[in-house]
Motif scaffolding. Structure first.
Motif, mmCIF file in Angstrom:
data_model
loop_
_atom_site.group_PDB
_atom_site.id
_atom_site.type_symbol
_atom_site.label_atom_id
_atom_site.label_comp_id
_atom_site.label_asym_id
_atom_site.label_seq_id
_atom_site.Cartn_x
_atom_site.Cartn_y
_atom_site.Cartn_z
ATOM 1 N N PRO A 52 0.775 -1.206 -0.051
ATOM 2 C CA PRO A 52 0.223 0.081 -0.044
ATOM 3 C C PRO A 52 1.019 1.197 0.078
ATOM 4 O O PRO A 52 0.236 2.350 -0.221
ATOM 5 N N ASN A 53 2.019 1.045 0.574
ATOM 6 C CA ASN A 53 2.955 2.342 0.388
ATOM 7 C C ASN A 53 3.810 2.303 -0.987
ATOM 8 O O ASN A 53 4.760 1.374 -1.317
ATOM 9 N N PRO A 54 3.555 3.239 -1.785
ATOM 10 C CA PRO A 54 4.091 3.154 -2.957
ATOM 11 C C PRO A 54 5.888 3.378 -3.065
ATOM 12 O O PRO A 54 6.463 2.703 -4.091
ATOM 13 N N ALA A 55 6.221 3.564 -1.942
ATOM 14 C CA ALA A 55 7.842 3.661 -1.913
ATOM 15 C C ALA A 55 8.485 2.565 -1.417
ATOM 16 O O ALA A 55 9.514 2.355 -1.493
ATOM 17 N N VAL A 56 7.571 1.505 -0.972
ATOM 18 C CA VAL A 56 8.111 0.275 -0.502
ATOM 19 C C VAL A 56 7.642 -1.122 -1.161
ATOM 20 O O VAL A 56 6.600 -1.224 -1.656
ATOM 21 N N MET A 57 8.748 -1.655 -1.318
ATOM 22 C CA MET A 57 8.297 -3.150 -2.223
ATOM 23 C C MET A 57 8.663 -4.137 -1.269
ATOM 24 O O MET A 57 9.658 -4.117 -0.550
ATOM 25 N N PHE A 60 19.533 3.705 -4.400
ATOM 26 C CA PHE A 60 17.948 4.327 -4.479
ATOM 27 C C PHE A 60 17.602 3.693 -2.976
ATOM 28 O O PHE A 60 16.215 4.015 -2.683
ATOM 29 N N VAL A 61 18.038 2.935 -2.271
ATOM 30 C CA VAL A 61 17.631 2.422 -1.092
ATOM 31 C C VAL A 61 17.567 3.289 0.281
ATOM 32 O O VAL A 61 18.787 3.838 0.582
ATOM 33 N N ILE A 65 11.806 -2.948 1.502
ATOM 34 C CA ILE A 65 12.668 -1.877 1.143
ATOM 35 C C ILE A 65 12.080 -0.703 0.854
ATOM 36 O O ILE A 65 11.072 -0.820 0.041
ATOM 37 N N THR A 66 12.337 0.204 1.486
ATOM 38 C CA THR A 66 11.968 1.692 1.224
ATOM 39 C C THR A 66 12.965 2.234 0.238
ATOM 40 O O THR A 66 14.079 2.205 0.425
ATOM 41 N N LYS A 67 12.293 2.990 -1.086
ATOM 42 C CA LYS A 67 13.063 3.629 -1.816
ATOM 43 C C LYS A 67 13.038 5.040 -1.690
ATOM 44 O O LYS A 67 12.255 5.477 -1.430
ATOM 45 N N TYR A 68 14.198 5.645 -2.385
ATOM 46 C CA TYR A 68 14.025 7.209 -2.506
ATOM 47 C C TYR A 68 13.241 7.405 -3.961
ATOM 48 O O TYR A 68 13.181 6.384 -4.693
ATOM 49 N N ASP A 69 12.717 8.541 -4.285
ATOM 50 C CA ASP A 69 11.909 8.945 -5.458
ATOM 51 C C ASP A 69 12.871 9.009 -6.635
ATOM 52 O O ASP A 69 12.240 9.533 -7.845
ATOM 53 N N MET A 70 14.150 8.672 -6.655
ATOM 54 C CA MET A 70 14.913 9.082 -7.563
ATOM 55 C C MET A 70 14.722 7.759 -8.747
ATOM 56 O O MET A 70 15.019 8.026 -9.903
ATOM 57 N N TRP A 109 9.735 1.630 -8.898
ATOM 58 C CA TRP A 109 10.142 0.500 -8.672
ATOM 59 C C TRP A 109 10.127 -0.555 -9.806
ATOM 60 O O TRP A 109 11.007 -1.712 -9.896
ATOM 61 N N LYS A 110 9.296 -0.175 -10.768
ATOM 62 C CA LYS A 110 9.127 -1.063 -12.074
ATOM 63 C C LYS A 110 10.425 -1.399 -12.688
ATOM 64 O O LYS A 110 10.991 -2.024 -13.553
ATOM 65 N N GLU A 111 11.417 -0.298 -12.486
ATOM 66 C CA GLU A 111 12.699 -0.155 -13.098
ATOM 67 C C GLU A 111 13.767 -0.750 -12.529
ATOM 68 O O GLU A 111 14.793 -1.259 -12.971
ATOM 69 N N VAL A 112 13.525 -1.393 -11.267
ATOM 70 C CA VAL A 112 14.796 -1.825 -10.451
ATOM 71 C C VAL A 112 14.247 -2.942 -9.583
ATOM 72 O O VAL A 112 15.250 -3.702 -9.024
ATOM 73 N N PHE A 113 12.906 -3.404 -9.459
ATOM 74 C CA PHE A 113 12.694 -4.537 -8.711
ATOM 75 C C PHE A 113 13.171 -5.799 -9.029
ATOM 76 O O PHE A 113 13.580 -6.722 -8.169
#
Length: 301
Positions: free
Chosen positions: A116-121, A157-158, A170-175, A178-182
């Protein structure tokens, strides 16, 4: 050196009991033994097989699971087994000789899930990672106790890493998105686990200076505090774990009847999660503990 304590945990199979350890038992992987001959590289497993009721032994980083034959009930022997394991480890004996062990290890799979948190995968796995939830805000924190978290922080980005029983949030920065790096992160985690590298070398202590809960406190709770903790464990934690998050009991004020909980992983820093969880937990606790709860305060881990 940290003293090892063994606690007993029931499983859904009444013939299998978990003996959880407060210290790390092995550096990586997991081992399963069906008899004393298979356990030649595990002196501890060999010793346990001398107990006539032991059928199968499974050893991982934070616990030993033992399956019994039906000749006894666990309630009659579990305390003695826990004491035997504690005494064995206290004497500095080897649990598994990992350098020479050729026991086949479990196949490891890692899957990625949105939260539910877009910054977290959430990266789930079929391997047990830790018995104690741990959260790291930066690479310096991770370097003290978790080589795996430290390695994950090498991705630029972590932002934060949360490790639970069988998943990593894992929470990412906005840089980046997730679709680019997961996929890259998922592959990295899987290869790390397959190589049997150390996940957590020691369980970190709670950081009280900045009020950040790095782990769920291991304390002997009593009264209302114990009831709150049990309710959270049974009704709330399984639901939030499915979304890559965690909730930890922090405190209960008997005078004000205010409960404080800590949100970790995907729940931490997510406004919608904070509001939803706070209201949901508050309603549940008020219903199950009438006249004992006035408010629930949700803190981000």
């Amino acid at each position: 050196m940290q003293e090892t304590k063994i606690t007993i945990q029931e499983t859904t199979n009444n013939t299998i009991l978990k003996f959880n350890s407060t210290t790390i038992l092995i550096n990586g992987g997991s081992y399963e033994f069906s008899n004393i001959d298979e356990a030649k590289n595990s002196p501890l497993a060999q010793e346990l097989f001398y107990l006539p009721f032991v059928k199968k032994i499974f050893i991982t980083a934070n616990f030993i699971a033992i399956q019994r034959y039906d000749i006894v009930e666990w309630i009659d022997v579990q305390e003695e087994v826990a004491e035997q394991i504690e005494a064995y480890i206290a004497d500095g004996n080897i649990v598994v000789n990992e350098k020479t062990s050729s026991t086949k290890k479990e196949a490891i799979e890692v899957y990625a899930e949105v939260t539910p948190n877009p910054a977290v995968m959430k990266f789930g796995t079929n391997k047990a990672l830790t018995q104690t939830d741990v959260e790291y805000k930066n690479i310096d924190e991770a370097s003290k106790s978790s080589p795996l978290a430290q390695a994950i922080f090498n991705f630029p980005f972590v932002k934060e890493v949360f490790i639970s029983d069988n998943y990593i949030s894992i929470t990412k920065y906005d840089m980046v998105e997730w679709k680019e790096v997961f996929a890259e992160v998922r592959t990295f985690i899987r290869e790390y686990l397959v190589d049997g590298k150390i996940i957590i070398k020691e369980i970190p202590k709670q950081n009280t200076e900045n009020n950040t809960a790095i782990e769920t406190p291991i304390v002997a709770l009593e009264g209302i505090s114990a009831q709150i903790s049990d309710i959270l464990d049974e009704y709330i934690k399984p639901a939030v774990a499915g979304d890559g998050g965690n909730i930890a009991f922090r405190s209960y004020n008997e005078e004000t009847k205010v409960v404080s909980v800590v949100l970790q992983g995907a729940c931490s820093g997510c406004p919608s999660s904070t509001a939803t969880l706070k209201n949901g937990i508050e309603s549940l606790l008020m219903e199950m503990l009438p006249n004992q709860i006035s408010e629930v305060i949700a803190l981000n881990g």
